[in-house]
Design a protein around this motif. Sequence first.
Motif, PDB file in Angstrom:
ATOM      1  N   VAL A 172       0.841  -1.201   0.000  1.00 27.40           N
ATOM      2  CA  VAL A 172       0.000   0.000   0.000  1.00 27.40           C
ATOM      3  C   VAL A 172       0.877   1.251   0.000  1.00 27.40           C
ATOM      4  O   VAL A 172       0.657   2.190  -0.765  1.00 27.40           O
ATOM      5  CB  VAL A 172      -0.952  -0.003   1.211  1.00 27.40           C
ATOM      6  N   ALA A 173       1.888   1.257   0.856  1.00 34.60           N
ATOM      7  CA  ALA A 173       2.742   2.434   0.983  1.00 34.60           C
ATOM      8  C   ALA A 173       3.634   2.646  -0.238  1.00 34.60           C
ATOM      9  O   ALA A 173       4.032   3.780  -0.528  1.00 34.60           O
ATOM     10  CB  ALA A 173       3.610   2.313   2.239  1.00 34.60           C
ATOM     11  N   SER A 174       3.960   1.589  -0.958  1.00 35.22           N
ATOM     12  CA  SER A 174       4.872   1.693  -2.100  1.00 35.22           C
ATOM     13  C   SER A 174       4.171   1.867  -3.434  1.00 35.22           C
ATOM     14  O   SER A 174       4.739   2.471  -4.358  1.00 35.22           O
ATOM     15  CB  SER A 174       5.764   0.450  -2.175  1.00 35.22           C
ATOM     16  N   LEU A 181       2.410   8.173  -5.381  1.00 33.71           N
ATOM     17  CA  LEU A 181       2.013   8.129  -6.787  1.00 33.71           C
ATOM     18  C   LEU A 181       2.224   9.481  -7.456  1.00 33.71           C
ATOM     19  O   LEU A 181       2.463   9.546  -8.667  1.00 33.71           O
ATOM     20  CB  LEU A 181       0.545   7.697  -6.909  1.00 33.71           C
ATOM     21  N   ARG A 182       2.172  10.557  -6.677  1.00 31.60           N
ATOM     22  CA  ARG A 182       2.381  11.898  -7.233  1.00 31.60           C
ATOM     23  C   ARG A 182       3.851  12.317  -7.191  1.00 31.60           C
ATOM     24  O   ARG A 182       4.176  13.471  -7.403  1.00 31.60           O
ATOM     25  CB  ARG A 182       1.520  12.905  -6.471  1.00 31.60           C
ATOM     26  N   PHE A 221       8.707   0.877  -6.321  1.00 27.88           N
ATOM     27  CA  PHE A 221       7.691   1.882  -6.025  1.00 27.88           C
ATOM     28  C   PHE A 221       7.038   2.366  -7.323  1.00 27.88           C
ATOM     29  O   PHE A 221       7.672   2.394  -8.378  1.00 27.88           O
ATOM     30  CB  PHE A 221       8.314   3.070  -5.292  1.00 27.88           C
ATOM     31  N   SER A 222       5.780   2.787  -7.214  1.00 26.47           N
ATOM     32  CA  SER A 222       5.042   3.349  -8.355  1.00 26.47           C
ATOM     33  C   SER A 222       4.981   4.857  -8.205  1.00 26.47           C
ATOM     34  O   SER A 222       4.441   5.365  -7.211  1.00 26.47           O
ATOM     35  CB  SER A 222       3.624   2.765  -8.428  1.00 26.47           C
ATOM     36  N   ARG A 223       5.501   5.592  -9.211  1.00 33.39           N
ATOM     37  CA  ARG A 223       5.572   7.046  -9.125  1.00 33.39           C
ATOM     38  C   ARG A 223       5.301   7.658 -10.496  1.00 33.39           C
ATOM     39  O   ARG A 223       5.744   7.132 -11.525  1.00 33.39           O
ATOM     40  CB  ARG A 223       6.965   7.491  -8.642  1.00 33.39           C
TER      41      ARG A 223
END
Length: 363
Positions: A172-174, A181-182, A221-223
């Motif tokens: 959830v945090a990653s 995400l932003r 991570f998703s960014r």
Amino acid sequence: MGAGTEPDGSSRSDEEWERFLRESVAGVTDAPKEPSARARDVAKRLRSEPDRSLEGWRNYTPARPKRRTGWYVVGLLASLVLLAVALAPGRIVGLFGGADSSPLAAETARPTQAPPAQVAQRPTMDEPFRGSPAARWASGAAGITVPKAQAVGWMSAAEVERALARSRDFLVASSLDRAVLRGQRPEKAMALINPHQRDVQDLLKTAFRTPSEKNNPLLLFSRFQPSRTHLVGDVVKTRGRLTYREGKRGALQVTADVTFVYPVTRAGEDGDEIVRTIVRRELILSWDDPEKVITEPGTFSIVSYKYDMTNGGCGAPTGYFTPPFGTDRQTDQAGTEIDPYDRSAPVGRGESSADECQKATRS
């Protein structure tokens, strides 16, 4: 012919006729009265029509004409369907075209095949998952199945349950936290990683500052870069599960296999072009016995990480997903084809480079 004759031709006996005449002359009050001609006529008609004799005029109900309401109802329904198709063809196709819109049950094992093909429909700002298998998936953490905990290795069942919950917290945090995400640093997620794991800590130190093929924050991570890409809505669709077993030195080894679907649009434009960036991650986390491995309470070591990514950009790493919009989408037409919704196959190494991209067969 006898002394008296009834209208129907039957005769009275002589004794009855004589009695009738005698009592009539004597004026007997209860003397039988000879029926009138009209009464005899009515009696004769009723006897000749016995079926009508039981039907009284007061209980007679005239037959009503049959109403042809069925055809009117069918016509009305057909008109409503045609009107609905004209106003919202996509939704009607989804309802009557065989597409099932009911939520999928939680994933508890690897599926044996890819999801069925969907009716081709463009996503919208109100329905960013329209025309996608993800439309039936759960949202956020709800799409990540956590198994029932049992004692494993050095951990009791209660400790395993806590470790599984924290493993999902890391996902959830990653990959779901809105700030991350932003484009912000995933501080909460990094806090769950064993600070004594040297190789991963080296990656984290350089990945956000100077991203490269080897040290890329997208590995974990998703960014998205907010100046270039905006998320559509507040929902990220997810599907996947956690599994666990005993690892090395009695550690609890947790495997996370989860697909994330991010609907995005180009920043700073009012257009309605929506691209879905789809990322499937597989992480193996080791909750080590502190008596055998140097670690900190409440943290895990990362055994391995790999991911498949489509519609997330090609070329040199920037530390962000860079979804293609407009003519940029042609750049992603070359490369290995992959069905990003097929969870029946193992996860590959989905890192895109200048030489190769992952091309989605559907999004």
